[in-house]
Every structure is written in structure tokens, then in C-alpha cells.
Design a protein around this motif. Structure first.
Motif, PDB file in Angstrom:
ATOM      1  N   VAL A  46       4.655  -5.210  -1.097  1.00 16.19           N
ATOM      2  CA  VAL A  46       5.343  -4.345  -0.621  1.00 16.19           C
ATOM      3  C   VAL A  46       4.559  -2.865  -1.986  1.00 16.19           C
ATOM      4  CG1 VAL A  46       7.924  -3.127  -1.297  1.00 16.19           C
ATOM      5  CG2 VAL A  46       7.330  -5.355  -1.310  1.00 16.19           C
ATOM      6  N   ASP A  47       3.616  -2.272  -0.607  1.00 15.73           N
ATOM      7  CA  ASP A  47       3.317  -0.978  -0.945  1.00 15.73           C
ATOM      8  C   ASP A  47       4.044   0.428  -1.493  1.00 15.73           C
ATOM      9  OD1 ASP A  47       1.895   1.590  -0.731  1.00 15.73           O
ATOM     10  OD2 ASP A  47       0.637   1.368   0.987  1.00 15.73           O
ATOM     11  N   LEU A  48       4.380   0.878  -2.109  1.00 14.26           N
ATOM     12  CA  LEU A  48       5.563   1.677  -2.894  1.00 14.26           C
ATOM     13  C   LEU A  48       4.968   2.986  -3.260  1.00 14.26           C
ATOM     14  CD1 LEU A  48       7.197  -0.213  -5.628  1.00 14.26           C
ATOM     15  CD2 LEU A  48       7.852  -0.241  -3.335  1.00 14.26           C
ATOM     16  N   SER A  49       3.835   3.616  -2.629  1.00 16.29           N
ATOM     17  CA  SER A  49       3.154   4.748  -3.121  1.00 16.29           C
ATOM     18  C   SER A  49       3.540   5.976  -2.825  1.00 16.29           C
ATOM     19  CB  SER A  49       1.468   4.316  -2.484  1.00 16.29           C
ATOM     20  OG  SER A  49       1.052   4.289  -0.895  1.00 16.29           O
ATOM     21  N   LEU A  76       5.749 -12.717  -3.879  1.00  7.36           N
ATOM     22  CA  LEU A  76       5.199 -10.744  -3.418  1.00  7.36           C
ATOM     23  C   LEU A  76       5.116  -9.662  -4.961  1.00  7.36           C
ATOM     24  CD1 LEU A  76       9.013  -9.569  -2.302  1.00  7.36           C
ATOM     25  CD2 LEU A  76       8.005  -8.987  -3.908  1.00  7.36           C
ATOM     26  N   SER A  77       4.821  -8.955  -4.104  1.00  8.08           N
ATOM     27  CA  SER A  77       4.281  -8.303  -5.081  1.00  8.08           C
ATOM     28  C   SER A  77       4.685  -6.902  -4.867  1.00  8.08           C
ATOM     29  CB  SER A  77       2.709  -8.954  -5.976  1.00  8.08           C
ATOM     30  OG  SER A  77       1.967  -8.387  -5.140  1.00  8.08           O
ATOM     31  N   PHE A  78       4.055  -5.880  -5.977  1.00  5.45           N
ATOM     32  CA  PHE A  78       4.458  -4.004  -5.758  1.00  5.45           C
ATOM     33  C   PHE A  78       3.124  -3.964  -6.283  1.00  5.45           C
ATOM     34  CE2 PHE A  78       9.009  -4.808  -7.586  1.00  5.45           C
ATOM     35  CZ  PHE A  78       9.569  -4.779  -5.816  1.00  5.45           C
ATOM     36  N   ALA A  79       2.402  -2.490  -4.869  1.00  4.15           N
ATOM     37  CA  ALA A  79       1.263  -1.813  -5.078  1.00  4.15           C
ATOM     38  C   ALA A  79       2.127  -0.094  -5.379  1.00  4.15           C
ATOM     39  CB  ALA A  79       0.653  -2.754  -4.301  1.00  4.15           C
ATOM     40  N   GLY A  80       0.559   0.311  -5.942  1.00  4.37           N
ATOM     41  CA  GLY A  80       1.725   2.065  -5.993  1.00  4.37           C
ATOM     42  C   GLY A  80       2.433   2.747  -6.406  1.00  4.37           C
ATOM     43  N   ALA A  81       3.163   2.037  -7.593  1.00  2.00           N
ATOM     44  CA  ALA A  81       4.485   2.160  -7.586  1.00  2.00           C
ATOM     45  C   ALA A  81       4.478   3.408  -8.498  1.00  2.00           C
ATOM     46  CB  ALA A  81       5.008   1.026  -8.774  1.00  2.00           C
ATOM     47  N   ASN A  82       5.274   4.759  -8.186  1.00  2.00           N
ATOM     48  CA  ASN A  82       4.928   5.902  -9.372  1.00  2.00           C
ATOM     49  C   ASN A  82       5.627   5.774 -10.234  1.00  2.00           C
ATOM     50  OD1 ASN A  82       7.898   6.646  -8.746  1.00  2.00           O
ATOM     51  ND2 ASN A  82       7.840   7.627  -7.089  1.00  2.00           N
ATOM     52  N   GLN A  83       5.774   6.948 -11.312  1.00  2.00           N
ATOM     53  CA  GLN A  83       5.494   6.011 -12.498  1.00  2.00           C
ATOM     54  C   GLN A  83       7.474   6.512 -12.762  1.00  2.00           C
ATOM     55  OE1 GLN A  83       4.634   9.652 -14.924  1.00  2.00           O
ATOM     56  NE2 GLN A  83       2.426   9.524 -15.547  1.00  2.00           N
ATOM     57  N   PHE A  84       8.253   7.094 -11.714  1.00  2.00           N
ATOM     58  CA  PHE A  84       9.354   6.895 -11.614  1.00  2.00           C
ATOM     59  C   PHE A  84       9.661   5.541 -11.419  1.00  2.00           C
ATOM     60  CE2 PHE A  84      13.634   5.461  -8.854  1.00  2.00           C
ATOM     61  CZ  PHE A  84      14.099   6.929  -9.615  1.00  2.00           C
ATOM     62  N   LEU A  85       9.381   4.533 -10.371  1.00  2.00           N
ATOM     63  CA  LEU A  85       9.405   3.703 -10.428  1.00  2.00           C
ATOM     64  C   LEU A  85       9.700   2.250 -11.024  1.00  2.00           C
ATOM     65  CD1 LEU A  85       8.751   3.630  -6.490  1.00  2.00           C
ATOM     66  CD2 LEU A  85      10.734   3.285  -7.527  1.00  2.00           C
ATOM     67  N   VAL A  86       8.258   2.318 -11.567  1.00  2.00           N
ATOM     68  CA  VAL A  86       7.480   1.858 -12.790  1.00  2.00           C
ATOM     69  C   VAL A  86       8.399   1.762 -13.718  1.00  2.00           C
ATOM     70  CG1 VAL A  86       5.740   1.396 -14.463  1.00  2.00           C
ATOM     71  CG2 VAL A  86       5.340   2.167 -12.545  1.00  2.00           C
ATOM     72  N   PHE A  98       7.960  -8.635 -11.559  1.00  2.00           N
ATOM     73  CA  PHE A  98       7.005  -8.613 -10.390  1.00  2.00           C
ATOM     74  C   PHE A  98       6.318  -8.543 -10.423  1.00  2.00           C
ATOM     75  CE2 PHE A  98      11.393  -7.783  -8.143  1.00  2.00           C
ATOM     76  CZ  PHE A  98      11.565  -8.581  -7.474  1.00  2.00           C
ATOM     77  N   ALA A  99       5.306  -9.004 -10.182  1.00  2.00           N
ATOM     78  CA  ALA A  99       3.509  -8.331 -10.295  1.00  2.00           C
ATOM     79  C   ALA A  99       3.511  -6.563  -9.982  1.00  2.00           C
ATOM     80  CB  ALA A  99       3.023  -8.913  -9.980  1.00  2.00           C
ATOM     81  N   ILE A 100       3.117  -6.088 -10.775  1.00  2.00           N
ATOM     82  CA  ILE A 100       2.963  -4.402  -9.885  1.00  2.00           C
ATOM     83  C   ILE A 100       1.354  -4.122 -10.145  1.00  2.00           C
ATOM     84  CG2 ILE A 100       3.800  -2.051 -10.266  1.00  2.00           C
ATOM     85  CD1 ILE A 100       6.143  -3.063 -11.515  1.00  2.00           C
ATOM     86  N   PHE A 101       0.670  -3.229  -9.188  1.00  2.00           N
ATOM     87  CA  PHE A 101      -0.978  -3.162  -9.052  1.00  2.00           C
ATOM     88  C   PHE A 101      -0.659  -1.648  -8.206  1.00  2.00           C
ATOM     89  CE2 PHE A 101       0.317  -7.987  -8.352  1.00  2.00           C
ATOM     90  CZ  PHE A 101      -1.058  -8.724  -9.270  1.00  2.00           C
ATOM     91  N   PRO A 102      -2.174  -1.418  -9.210  1.00  2.00           N
ATOM     92  CA  PRO A 102      -2.238  -0.344  -8.585  1.00  2.00           C
ATOM     93  C   PRO A 102      -2.323   0.044  -7.296  1.00  2.00           C
ATOM     94  CG  PRO A 102      -4.001  -1.028 -10.248  1.00  2.00           C
ATOM     95  CD  PRO A 102      -2.930  -1.780 -10.323  1.00  2.00           C
TER      96      PRO A 102
END
Length: 113
Positions: A46-49, A76-86, A98-102
Motif C-alpha cells: 500500500v503506497d501511502l506517499s 501486506l506492507s506499507f510504503a511512503g507513509a508521511n510522519q502523520f501516518l507513521v 505492519f511492515a512500513i518501508f520508505p
């Protein structure tokens, strides 16, 4: 909320979200995730950028999807989350779930290991 799905050569679906994910827009996310969950072994990044906001209804959709995906041997993993979402994921304790990647490519590479 806007959403697009792109398949990569490594059989990973990239779900790119933009705008705001809340009670008013979560039905669209549920529909997209339901389609992706029909795959035999779902692999989703899931690209959250470009996602600016997510509330508890959005988080609930991801939690439910992850439970189904894990049971089928996918991920399922996340990528590109902004500071609010992290910060949100950390506050509610989901950063361990959830794994969170840049970047999307980082998430795909980690899933292929």
C-alpha cells in the motif's frame, strides 16, 4: 480518496492511495482490497506517499485485509507513509503489525525474501 492498483513483474499488487481515507471513502478501499484478496496468494504494497489522512475506519480495513492475507500465506506492507501516518500507526500499536518501508521498491524487495 483516490486509489489505483498496479501489478509489478514480481506478482505484487501496488495499491496507491491519495487524499483522505475516512468513513466517507472507506467503502472504495474495502472494494479494492476485496478484489485483491481474491488472488491465491495476495501480496500487496500500500503506497501511502500521497495519502494525507487516515482514520480508524481506514485502519480497520487494513487490519481485516491483513488477517485474510496472512491466512493465505501472503503479505501486506506499507510504503511512503508521511510522519502523520507513521505516528498514527505507532500510537495505536500497528507499527509492529505492519511492515512500513520508505519506498515501494523496498517493500517489494523485502517481500521477495
Amino acid at each position: 480518496m483516490q486509489a489505483t492498483v498496479t501489478d509489478t513483474r514480481s506478482d505484487v499488487a501496488v495499491l496507491r492511495l491519495s487524499g483522505e481515507l475516512d468513513a466517507d471513502t472507506s467503502a472504495k478501499l474495502h472494494d479494492l482490497l476485496a478484489e485483491l484478496l481474491e488472488r491465491p496468494v495476495p501480496k500487496i504494497v500500500v503506497d501511502l506517499s500521497d495519502l494525507k489522512f487516515c482514520d480508524s475506519v481506514g485502519l480497520s480495513a487494513f487490519i481485516t485485509a491483513k488477517q485474510v492475507i496472512t491466512a493465505r500465506g501472503g503479505w501486506l506492507s506499507f510504503a511512503g507513509a508521511n510522519q502523520f501516518l507513521v505516528g498514527l500507526l505507532e500510537t495505536v500499536g500497528l507499527s509492529r503489525y505492519f511492515a512500513i518501508f520508505p519506498e515501494v521498491d523496498d517493500a517489494i524487495a523485502a517481500g521477495q525474501m
